[in-house]
Design a protein around this motif. Structure first.
Motif, PDB file in Angstrom:
ATOM      1  N   LEU A 193      12.750   4.379   1.984  1.00  0.00           N
ATOM      2  CA  LEU A 193      13.647   2.640   2.172  1.00  0.00           C
ATOM      3  C   LEU A 193      13.361   1.553   2.677  1.00  0.00           C
ATOM      4  O   LEU A 193      13.571   0.210   2.273  1.00  0.00           O
ATOM      5  CB  LEU A 193      14.836   3.148   2.163  1.00  0.00           C
ATOM      6  N   ALA A 194      12.226   1.883   3.585  1.00  0.00           N
ATOM      7  CA  ALA A 194      12.134   1.022   4.697  1.00  0.00           C
ATOM      8  C   ALA A 194      10.718   0.090   4.560  1.00  0.00           C
ATOM      9  O   ALA A 194      10.466  -0.283   4.676  1.00  0.00           O
ATOM     10  CB  ALA A 194      12.205   1.148   5.794  1.00  0.00           C
ATOM     11  N   GLY A 195       9.722   1.077   3.409  1.00  0.00           N
ATOM     12  CA  GLY A 195       8.083   0.917   3.050  1.00  0.00           C
ATOM     13  C   GLY A 195       7.219   0.756   4.193  1.00  0.00           C
ATOM     14  O   GLY A 195       6.787   0.357   4.751  1.00  0.00           O
ATOM     15  N   VAL A 196       7.933   1.869   5.899  1.00  0.00           N
ATOM     16  CA  VAL A 196       6.952   1.453   6.805  1.00  0.00           C
ATOM     17  C   VAL A 196       7.719   2.995   7.511  1.00  0.00           C
ATOM     18  O   VAL A 196       8.363   3.521   7.378  1.00  0.00           O
ATOM     19  CB  VAL A 196       6.744   0.449   7.749  1.00  0.00           C
ATOM     20  N   CYS A 197       6.656   3.749   8.023  1.00  0.00           N
ATOM     21  CA  CYS A 197       7.186   4.655   8.798  1.00  0.00           C
ATOM     22  C   CYS A 197       6.777   4.090  10.399  1.00  0.00           C
ATOM     23  O   CYS A 197       6.403   2.778  10.737  1.00  0.00           O
ATOM     24  CB  CYS A 197       6.163   6.187   8.472  1.00  0.00           C
ATOM     25  N   PRO A 198       7.304   5.778  11.167  1.00  0.00           N
ATOM     26  CA  PRO A 198       7.197   4.529  12.821  1.00  0.00           C
ATOM     27  C   PRO A 198       6.542   4.089  13.550  1.00  0.00           C
ATOM     28  O   PRO A 198       6.491   2.562  13.993  1.00  0.00           O
ATOM     29  CB  PRO A 198       8.115   6.107  13.604  1.00  0.00           C
ATOM     30  N   GLY A 199       5.283   4.247  12.592  1.00  0.00           N
ATOM     31  CA  GLY A 199       4.006   3.256  14.459  1.00  0.00           C
ATOM     32  C   GLY A 199       3.365   2.261  12.892  1.00  0.00           C
ATOM     33  O   GLY A 199       3.829   1.160  14.615  1.00  0.00           O
ATOM     34  N   PRO A 200       3.476   2.215  12.366  1.00  0.00           N
ATOM     35  CA  PRO A 200       3.685   0.688  11.439  1.00  0.00           C
ATOM     36  C   PRO A 200       4.452  -0.144  12.355  1.00  0.00           C
ATOM     37  O   PRO A 200       4.595  -1.624  12.067  1.00  0.00           O
ATOM     38  CB  PRO A 200       3.250   1.116  10.107  1.00  0.00           C
ATOM     39  N   MET A 201       5.756   0.165  12.548  1.00  0.00           N
ATOM     40  CA  MET A 201       7.104  -0.862  12.664  1.00  0.00           C
ATOM     41  C   MET A 201       6.495  -1.478  13.727  1.00  0.00           C
ATOM     42  O   MET A 201       7.009  -3.132  13.417  1.00  0.00           O
ATOM     43  CB  MET A 201       8.448   0.024  12.876  1.00  0.00           C
ATOM     44  N   TYR A 202       6.074  -1.193  14.634  1.00  0.00           N
ATOM     45  CA  TYR A 202       5.593  -1.991  15.846  1.00  0.00           C
ATOM     46  C   TYR A 202       4.509  -2.512  15.781  1.00  0.00           C
ATOM     47  O   TYR A 202       4.577  -3.967  16.253  1.00  0.00           O
ATOM     48  CB  TYR A 202       5.835  -1.314  17.215  1.00  0.00           C
ATOM     49  N   ARG A 261       0.779  -1.218   0.259  1.00  0.00           N
ATOM     50  CA  ARG A 261      -0.371  -0.028   0.527  1.00  0.00           C
ATOM     51  C   ARG A 261       1.217   1.178   0.165  1.00  0.00           C
ATOM     52  O   ARG A 261       0.646   2.356  -0.763  1.00  0.00           O
ATOM     53  CB  ARG A 261      -0.979   0.010   1.321  1.00  0.00           C
ATOM     54  N   ILE A 262       1.850   1.342   0.570  1.00  0.00           N
ATOM     55  CA  ILE A 262       3.151   2.222   0.834  1.00  0.00           C
ATOM     56  C   ILE A 262       3.590   2.511  -0.809  1.00  0.00           C
ATOM     57  O   ILE A 262       3.150   3.505  -0.937  1.00  0.00           O
ATOM     58  CB  ILE A 262       4.065   2.440   2.118  1.00  0.00           C
ATOM     59  N   TYR A 263       3.928   1.437  -1.360  1.00  0.00           N
ATOM     60  CA  TYR A 263       4.753   1.302  -2.486  1.00  0.00           C
ATOM     61  C   TYR A 263       3.248   1.946  -3.752  1.00  0.00           C
ATOM     62  O   TYR A 263       4.067   2.892  -4.597  1.00  0.00           O
ATOM     63  CB  TYR A 263       5.247   0.115  -3.038  1.00  0.00           C
ATOM     64  N   GLU A 264       2.169   1.840  -3.295  1.00  0.00           N
ATOM     65  CA  GLU A 264       1.220   1.794  -4.330  1.00  0.00           C
ATOM     66  C   GLU A 264       1.086   3.602  -3.995  1.00  0.00           C
ATOM     67  O   GLU A 264       0.631   4.018  -5.220  1.00  0.00           O
ATOM     68  CB  GLU A 264      -0.069   1.345  -3.741  1.00  0.00           C
ATOM     69  N   MET A 265       1.344   4.136  -2.856  1.00  0.00           N
ATOM     70  CA  MET A 265       0.689   5.497  -2.938  1.00  0.00           C
ATOM     71  C   MET A 265       2.137   6.141  -3.681  1.00  0.00           C
ATOM     72  O   MET A 265       1.435   7.364  -3.644  1.00  0.00           O
ATOM     73  CB  MET A 265       0.816   5.867  -1.453  1.00  0.00           C
ATOM     74  N   PHE A 266       3.524   6.209  -3.304  1.00  0.00           N
ATOM     75  CA  PHE A 266       4.376   7.080  -3.671  1.00  0.00           C
ATOM     76  C   PHE A 266       4.943   6.566  -4.903  1.00  0.00           C
ATOM     77  O   PHE A 266       4.786   7.574  -5.389  1.00  0.00           O
ATOM     78  CB  PHE A 266       5.926   5.893  -3.063  1.00  0.00           C
ATOM     79  N   HIS A 267       3.605   6.264  -6.289  1.00  0.00           N
ATOM     80  CA  HIS A 267       3.552   5.690  -7.075  1.00  0.00           C
ATOM     81  C   HIS A 267       2.481   6.235  -7.537  1.00  0.00           C
ATOM     82  O   HIS A 267       1.859   5.785  -8.761  1.00  0.00           O
ATOM     83  CB  HIS A 267       3.847   4.609  -7.778  1.00  0.00           C
ATOM     84  N   PHE A 268       1.769   6.874  -6.528  1.00  0.00           N
ATOM     85  CA  PHE A 268      -0.393   7.555  -6.859  1.00  0.00           C
ATOM     86  C   PHE A 268      -1.044   6.732  -7.999  1.00  0.00           C
ATOM     87  O   PHE A 268      -1.407   7.395  -8.798  1.00  0.00           O
ATOM     88  CB  PHE A 268       0.085   9.015  -7.886  1.00  0.00           C
ATOM     89  N   GLY A 269      -0.713   5.124  -7.170  1.00  0.00           N
ATOM     90  CA  GLY A 269      -1.520   4.160  -7.853  1.00  0.00           C
ATOM     91  C   GLY A 269      -3.165   3.911  -7.759  1.00  0.00           C
ATOM     92  O   GLY A 269      -3.839   3.011  -7.766  1.00  0.00           O
ATOM     93  N   SER A 270      -3.021   4.799  -6.074  1.00  0.00           N
ATOM     94  CA  SER A 270      -4.430   4.310  -4.882  1.00  0.00           C
ATOM     95  C   SER A 270      -4.358   5.621  -4.503  1.00  0.00           C
ATOM     96  O   SER A 270      -3.248   5.820  -3.745  1.00  0.00           O
ATOM     97  CB  SER A 270      -4.261   2.933  -4.792  1.00  0.00           C
ATOM     98  N   PHE A 271      -5.436   5.718  -4.090  1.00  0.00           N
ATOM     99  CA  PHE A 271      -5.753   6.134  -2.869  1.00  0.00           C
ATOM    100  C   PHE A 271      -5.907   5.809  -1.404  1.00  0.00           C
ATOM    101  O   PHE A 271      -6.061   7.097  -0.690  1.00  0.00           O
ATOM    102  CB  PHE A 271      -7.038   6.989  -3.387  1.00  0.00           C
ATOM    103  N   HIS A 272      -6.484   4.873  -1.436  1.00  0.00           N
ATOM    104  CA  HIS A 272      -6.446   4.595  -0.391  1.00  0.00           C
ATOM    105  C   HIS A 272      -5.842   4.673   0.808  1.00  0.00           C
ATOM    106  O   HIS A 272      -5.935   5.506   2.258  1.00  0.00           O
ATOM    107  CB  HIS A 272      -5.179   2.952  -0.041  1.00  0.00           C
TER     108      HIS A 272
END
Length: 137
Positions: A95-104, A27-38
């Motif tokens: 790079l990680a594909g995740v921000c701090p909250g979802p890491m945990y 979903r994060i990859y999709e967001m960075f490629h403007f592939g989805s509004f999710h």
């Protein structure tokens, strides 16, 4: 009792993050490629809920769990601060594909490889603490 409240809210938040796919690399990859509004919809709704929550706290003069007054002061606006901080945060997120909250959340869901990212984030936070006085704020 207070810690049980914190733990319960944290678990509920983690479940919501996982079920809403906010912790999904795809979903994060999709967001960075403007592939989805999710993800934009998730973040936008979080911002709206946060704004409403802060306004309620200010209007109702809600106190902390310890009965202390909340100090909600606006931050100093600085282009340099947000430019550098946002760039570092964004590069780490990309790079990680995740921000701090979802890491945990991912660690709790059993994705052991995320522990490498968590260790890196903790090291970065430690280094920031050491260099804080030398950085532009």
């Amino acid at each position: 009792m207070r810690y049980i409240t914190y733990l319960s809210i944290g678990i509920l938040f983690g479940i919501i993050m996982f079920k809403s796919e906010a912790a999904s690399w795809f979903r994060i990859y999709e967001m960075f490629h403007f592939g989805s509004f999710h993800m934009y919809g998730l973040m936008g709704s979080a911002v709206v809920i946060g704004i409403i929550g802060v306004q309620i706290i200010k209007q109702k003069n809600i106190k902390t769990i310890d009965g202390e007054k909340m100090n909600l002061k606006p931050k100093d606006l600085s282009v340099r601060r947000y430019l550098f901080g946002g760039t570092i945060f964004g590069l780490g997120w990309a790079l990680a594909g995740v921000c701090p909250g979802p890491m945990y959340v991912l660690a709790g869901a059993g994705y052991i490889s995320i522990l490498i990212v968590i260790v890196g984030a903790l090291i970065g936070t430690f280094l920031y603490g050491l260099l804080k006085k030398k950085l532009p704020h």
